[in-house]
Design an enzyme around this catalytic site. Structure first.
Site, PDB file in Angstrom:
ATOM      1  CE  LYS A 116      -4.152  -1.706   2.336  1.00 20.43           C
ATOM      2  NZ  LYS A 116      -5.037  -1.502   3.481  1.00 20.43           N
ATOM      3  CE  LYS A 199      -5.674  -8.365  -2.049  1.00 18.26           C
ATOM      4  NZ  LYS A 199      -5.411  -8.115  -0.674  1.00 18.26           N
ATOM      5  CE  LYS A 202     -13.125   1.655  -4.414  1.00 18.90           C
ATOM      6  NZ  LYS A 202     -12.852   2.847  -3.620  1.00 18.90           N
TER       7      LYS A 202
HETATM    8  P1  TYM Z   1     -10.640  -5.833   4.216  1.00 17.50           P
HETATM    9  O1  TYM Z   1     -11.677  -4.818   4.544  1.00 17.50           O
HETATM   10  O2  TYM Z   1      -9.610  -5.479   3.203  1.00 17.50           O
HETATM   11  O3  TYM Z   1     -11.328  -7.166   3.725  1.00 17.50           O
HETATM   12  C1  TYM Z   1     -12.369  -7.793   4.446  1.00 17.50           C
HETATM   13  C2  TYM Z   1     -12.207  -9.300   4.359  1.00 17.50           C
HETATM   14  O4  TYM Z   1     -12.264  -9.735   3.005  1.00 17.50           O
HETATM   15  C3  TYM Z   1     -11.182 -10.615   2.734  1.00 17.50           C
HETATM   16  N1  TYM Z   1     -10.823 -10.509   1.311  1.00 17.50           N
HETATM   17  C4  TYM Z   1     -10.689 -11.561   0.481  1.00 17.50           C
HETATM   18  N2  TYM Z   1     -10.837 -12.886   0.679  1.00 17.50           N
HETATM   19  C5  TYM Z   1     -10.647 -13.699  -0.388  1.00 17.50           C
HETATM   20  N3  TYM Z   1     -10.338 -13.255  -1.624  1.00 17.50           N
HETATM   21  C6  TYM Z   1     -10.185 -11.932  -1.870  1.00 17.50           C
HETATM   22  N4  TYM Z   1      -9.889 -11.497  -3.100  1.00 17.50           N
HETATM   23  C7  TYM Z   1     -10.357 -11.026  -0.785  1.00 17.50           C
HETATM   24  N5  TYM Z   1     -10.275  -9.680  -0.672  1.00 17.50           N
HETATM   25  C8  TYM Z   1     -10.557  -9.377   0.615  1.00 17.50           C
HETATM   26  C9  TYM Z   1     -10.076 -10.121   3.646  1.00 17.50           C
HETATM   27  O5  TYM Z   1      -9.106 -11.126   3.858  1.00 17.50           O
HETATM   28  C10 TYM Z   1     -10.838  -9.768   4.901  1.00 17.50           C
HETATM   29  O6  TYM Z   1     -11.023 -10.897   5.728  1.00 17.50           O
HETATM   30  N6  TYM Z   1      -7.354  -5.553   7.958  1.00 17.50           N
HETATM   31  C11 TYM Z   1      -8.660  -6.075   7.600  1.00 17.50           C
HETATM   32  C12 TYM Z   1      -9.781  -5.606   8.492  1.00 17.50           C
HETATM   33  C13 TYM Z   1      -9.588  -5.819   9.956  1.00 17.50           C
HETATM   34  C14 TYM Z   1      -9.672  -7.064  10.650  1.00 17.50           C
HETATM   35  C15 TYM Z   1      -9.496  -6.732  12.029  1.00 17.50           C
HETATM   36  C16 TYM Z   1      -9.886  -8.383  10.257  1.00 17.50           C
HETATM   37  C17 TYM Z   1      -9.356  -4.858  10.885  1.00 17.50           C
HETATM   38  N7  TYM Z   1      -9.305  -5.394  12.122  1.00 17.50           N
HETATM   39  C18 TYM Z   1      -9.500  -7.722  13.007  1.00 17.50           C
HETATM   40  C19 TYM Z   1      -9.881  -9.361  11.244  1.00 17.50           C
HETATM   41  C20 TYM Z   1      -9.698  -9.034  12.606  1.00 17.50           C
HETATM   42  C21 TYM Z   1      -8.981  -5.623   6.197  1.00 17.50           C
HETATM   43  O7  TYM Z   1      -8.502  -4.616   5.747  1.00 17.50           O
HETATM   44  O8  TYM Z   1      -9.926  -6.342   5.559  1.00 17.50           O
END
Ligand code: TYM
Length: 337
Positions: A116, A199, A202
């Site tokens: 990022k 993957k 967005k």
């Molecule tokens: P975020 O908002 O980017 O994504 C939310 C969830 O979607 C999953 N994900 C995917 N899984 C499979 N294939 C894909 N192409 C794909 N794109 C996204 C992500 O793995 C995620 O589970 N840092 C985290 C948010 C967070 C969090 C937490 C998660 C903040 N605090 C505590 C667990 C526990 C994030 O940015 O997810």
């Protein structure tokens, strides 16, 4: 009575507006299933969202939109605790303690930060973006979560959580549960429909390769039908040689509950077009009611807000207790009441 069920916690960012298919299949779908068997805490992570610039009006709207989508996907506030991260100030408070425990080098090795920050120009990344994974550590440890349902891209952050929990426990005495990642193999990583080597996301995907759940269903069908496959014609699950077809099969299998082998048999001798047309139909059947339900929750913001307020209250009861213990273990002088 406190629940005796194992606990899960997870979060999703409100930044993108619509959730995409990767978010749903990689994470949210498991959240819905786990609320039946676990003491489940799920949140919209607005504090994580502001690690990159956000328009304030959009952020607020997207936070409600994310909550509405989670409900539309099947989260039930009677079965889980659904809340907004910033409504529970203990997240930022425990994050500070964790910031003081994490090594600079260790934080520098987080690949999501590296990716990022490279995108924004390394010098332009905020300190918040750098410590983003450490806030995530606090999110998880505050609830003493046993498992964290996420996609593969979050694995390294869960590893960091485990390391910091161990470090804190070792230094100050047993305090935090060391969590396990909960990552389903079949949906750990959903790929871009136009470029199955990356993957679905967005920020990285082209609009044609990204399935937004709130897109007009016709657009969704078109995107599925124009998914990139390969020059061969056989419909077979082979991630190495047929990443595009394999991705479609994973998506199809998860949305319908049919095993991949069953789909391979069903499509034997058929063309890619047949698979894509059928999957487009499956997708449309899934997203159409999802859009309607999301809109229904958005149409009643008062109910939505009060539901989130109740969730925050439940979450705070747990978070405050953990934070008080952590403050005490570290040696902070309690304020006299
Ligand atoms: P975020 O908002 O980017 O994504 C939310 C969830 O979607 C999953 N994900 C995917 N899984 C499979 N294939 C894909 N192409 C794909 N794109 C996204 C992500 O793995 C995620 O589970 N840092 C985290 C948010 C967070 C969090 C937490 C998660 C903040 N605090 C505590 C667990 C526990 C994030 O940015 O997810």
């Amino acid at each position: 009575m406190p629940s005796t069920r194992p606990r899960v916690l997870s979060g999703i960012q409100p930044t993108a507006g619509s959730f995409h298919l990767g978010n749903y299949l990689g994470a949210v779908r498991q959240w819905v299933a786990l609320q039946e068997s676990h003491d489940a805490f799920y949140m919209v992570v607005d504090l994580h969202a502001i690690t990159v610039p956000q328009d304030p009006v959009e952020l607020r709207a997207n936070t409600r939109l994310a909550a509405a989508q989670l409900l539309a996907a099947g989260l039930d506030p009677e079965r889980c605790t659904l809340f907004v991260q910033s409504h529970v100030p203990e997240h930022a408070q425990l994050a500070w303690i964790m910031n003081c425990l994490a090594g600079f080098g260790e934080a520098s090795r987080m690949t999501q930060f590296k990716d990022k920050s490279a995108k924004h120009g390394a010098g332009n990344a905020t300190v918040g973006l750098f410590t983003y994974p450490i806030l995530q550590v606090a999110d998880i440890l505050l609830y003493q979560a046993n498992q964290v349902p996420v996609g593969e891209d979050q694995r390294q952050h869960i590893e960091l959580t485990r390391d910091l929990a161990d470090r804190f426990n070792g230094r100050f005495g047993e305090t935090f549960t060391v969590p396990e990642p909960y990552i389903l193999k079949e949906t750990a990583k959903i790929y871009d429909l136009q470029d199955p080597s990356i993957k679905m996301s967005k920020s990285a995907s082209t609009p044609k390769g990204l399935i937004n759940l709130l897109d007009d269903p016709k657009t969704t069908a078109k995107k599925v039908k124009s998914a990139v496959t390969d020059t061969d014609t056989v419909i077979k699950y082979d991630t190495e040689n047929k990443p595009g077809v394999s991705n479609l099969l994973s998506i199809y299998s998860t949305l319908t509950g049919k095993a991949i082998a069953e789909l391979e048999a069903e499509y034997e001798g058929k063309m890619y077009g047949a698979l894509k047309t059928d999957l487009a139909e499956v997708m449309v059947e899934f997203v159409t009611p999802f859009r309607t339900r999301t809109q229904q929750y958005l149409d009643d913001p008062e109910t939505l807000d009060s539901l989130l307020a109740k969730g925050a209250e439940k979450a705070r009861a747990v978070a405050a207790e953990t934070l008080a213990t952590a403050y005490d273990k570290v040696g902070l002088l309690p304020a006299k009441h």
